[in-house]
Design a protein around this motif. Sequence first.
Motif, PDB file in Angstrom:
ATOM      1  N   ALA A  83       0.933   4.117  -2.777  1.00 34.19           N
ATOM      2  CA  ALA A  83       0.683   5.505  -2.373  1.00 34.19           C
ATOM      3  C   ALA A  83       1.745   6.436  -2.964  1.00 34.19           C
ATOM      4  O   ALA A  83       1.428   7.540  -3.409  1.00 34.19           O
ATOM      5  CB  ALA A  83       0.654   5.625  -0.853  1.00 34.19           C
TER       6      ALA A  83
ATOM      7  N   ASP B  39       0.966   9.537  -5.449  1.00 32.72           N
ATOM      8  CA  ASP B  39       1.408  10.909  -5.182  1.00 32.72           C
ATOM      9  C   ASP B  39       2.059  11.544  -6.400  1.00 32.72           C
ATOM     10  O   ASP B  39       1.906  12.738  -6.645  1.00 32.72           O
ATOM     11  CB  ASP B  39       2.391  10.942  -4.008  1.00 32.72           C
ATOM     12  CG  ASP B  39       1.697  10.844  -2.666  1.00 32.72           C
ATOM     13  OD1 ASP B  39       0.472  11.091  -2.595  1.00 32.72           O
ATOM     14  OD2 ASP B  39       2.383  10.522  -1.671  1.00 32.72           O
TER      15      ASP B  39
ATOM     16  N   ARG C  99       0.832  -1.211   0.000  1.00 35.82           N
ATOM     17  CA  ARG C  99       0.000   0.000   0.000  1.00 35.82           C
ATOM     18  C   ARG C  99       0.865   1.259   0.000  1.00 35.82           C
ATOM     19  O   ARG C  99       0.560   2.227  -0.696  1.00 35.82           O
ATOM     20  CB  ARG C  99      -0.945   0.000   1.205  1.00 35.82           C
ATOM     21  CG  ARG C  99      -2.072  -0.997   1.099  1.00 35.82           C
ATOM     22  CD  ARG C  99      -3.106  -0.802   2.199  1.00 35.82           C
ATOM     23  NE  ARG C  99      -2.538  -0.774   3.537  1.00 35.82           N
ATOM     24  CZ  ARG C  99      -2.331  -1.843   4.304  1.00 35.82           C
ATOM     25  NH1 ARG C  99      -2.661  -3.045   3.861  1.00 35.82           N
ATOM     26  NH2 ARG C  99      -1.817  -1.710   5.515  1.00 35.82           N
ATOM     27  N   GLY C 100       1.956   1.222   0.752  1.00 38.29           N
ATOM     28  CA  GLY C 100       2.849   2.385   0.798  1.00 38.29           C
ATOM     29  C   GLY C 100       3.509   2.658  -0.541  1.00 38.29           C
ATOM     30  O   GLY C 100       3.632   3.815  -0.955  1.00 38.29           O
TER      31      GLY C 100
ATOM     32  N   ASP D  54      -4.965  12.627   2.205  1.00 35.88           N
ATOM     33  CA  ASP D  54      -4.383  11.465   2.883  1.00 35.88           C
ATOM     34  C   ASP D  54      -5.347  10.284   2.931  1.00 35.88           C
ATOM     35  O   ASP D  54      -4.947   9.153   2.662  1.00 35.88           O
ATOM     36  CB  ASP D  54      -3.956  11.840   4.307  1.00 35.88           C
ATOM     37  CG  ASP D  54      -2.765  12.788   4.330  1.00 35.88           C
ATOM     38  OD1 ASP D  54      -2.072  12.908   3.300  1.00 35.88           O
ATOM     39  OD2 ASP D  54      -2.534  13.406   5.390  1.00 35.88           O
TER      40      ASP D  54
ATOM     41  N   SER E 238      -4.990   3.329  -2.391  1.00 36.10           N
ATOM     42  CA  SER E 238      -3.873   2.375  -2.342  1.00 36.10           C
ATOM     43  C   SER E 238      -4.361   0.988  -1.948  1.00 36.10           C
ATOM     44  O   SER E 238      -3.951  -0.016  -2.539  1.00 36.10           O
ATOM     45  CB  SER E 238      -2.807   2.847  -1.352  1.00 36.10           C
ATOM     46  OG  SER E 238      -2.228   4.051  -1.776  1.00 36.10           O
TER      47      SER E 238
ATOM     48  N   ARG F 213      -5.789   8.814  -0.621  1.00 36.27           N
ATOM     49  CA  ARG F 213      -4.587   8.077  -1.027  1.00 36.27           C
ATOM     50  C   ARG F 213      -4.533   6.726  -0.319  1.00 36.27           C
ATOM     51  O   ARG F 213      -4.265   5.693  -0.934  1.00 36.27           O
ATOM     52  CB  ARG F 213      -3.329   8.882  -0.730  1.00 36.27           C
ATOM     53  CG  ARG F 213      -2.053   8.170  -1.135  1.00 36.27           C
ATOM     54  CD  ARG F 213      -0.776   8.983  -0.908  1.00 36.27           C
ATOM     55  NE  ARG F 213      -0.746   9.705   0.335  1.00 36.27           N
ATOM     56  CZ  ARG F 213      -1.027  11.010   0.489  1.00 36.27           C
ATOM     57  NH1 ARG F 213      -1.349  11.752  -0.549  1.00 36.27           N
ATOM     58  NH2 ARG F 213      -0.972  11.584   1.670  1.00 36.27           N
ATOM     59  N   GLU F 214      -4.813   6.710   0.983  1.00 31.59           N
ATOM     60  CA  GLU F 214      -4.794   5.466   1.745  1.00 31.59           C
ATOM     61  C   GLU F 214      -5.852   4.491   1.225  1.00 31.59           C
ATOM     62  O   GLU F 214      -5.571   3.307   1.010  1.00 31.59           O
ATOM     63  CB  GLU F 214      -5.041   5.763   3.229  1.00 31.59           C
ATOM     64  CG  GLU F 214      -4.955   4.564   4.115  1.00 31.59           C
ATOM     65  CD  GLU F 214      -5.155   4.917   5.582  1.00 31.59           C
ATOM     66  OE1 GLU F 214      -5.808   4.132   6.277  1.00 31.59           O
ATOM     67  OE2 GLU F 214      -4.661   5.978   6.022  1.00 31.59           O
TER      68      GLU F 214
END
Length: 192
Positions: free
Chosen positions: A132, A136, A128-129, A144, A151, A147-148
């Motif tokens: 993300a 971005d 997920r990171g 935020d 993702s 995006r979370e």
Amino acid sequence: MKKNPRKRQIVEAAARTIAEKGYESSSIKEIAAEAGLPAPGLIHYYFKTKEEILREVVKQSRERYEEEFGDTMPGRSSELFGAEEGAPRKTSDEHGPEWYKLRYEFFAQGLRDATLAGDVSQLLEVGRGGIAGVLDSALLGLGDQERESLSAILLACFDGLALQKLLYPDLDLEKTYGLLETMILDRFPAAE
């Protein structure tokens, strides 16, 4: 792990064996044979149990995933699913079916074992990171929470579509990813 090539050899053999046969059907003896060890008992010098081997396989997979996503962090690509250098992986063919089969084994075992669940959760967090980071650089104005959420949705799509491709090889992933990208770009403006 880098300091001990034999341990790495065992972990890589375990990953191949588990991806091919499944965790429950893989034995220490088969892992040892895949690793080229003359005796299965040598594995116990490095790992006490098969569960310990699986945890190390998950850990190494997470570390490789972190390295892979290190190449897809902000600034590397403005395309979500495109072929530009640094773009996220987009098909099961790029990772290969064995990679996804191994992931599904992690998921199944993580649901059964609370200790392993934490390791698998970290693997998913890395995914997920990384996504993300791509979002971005590819989309403008994502908050935020968006995006979370996006993702998590995309990671689920990638894993789910790879599973479908494994079970239904005729699935056209290019068209599917194209539609997914269009849907996202209809909702969020692309970065220039």
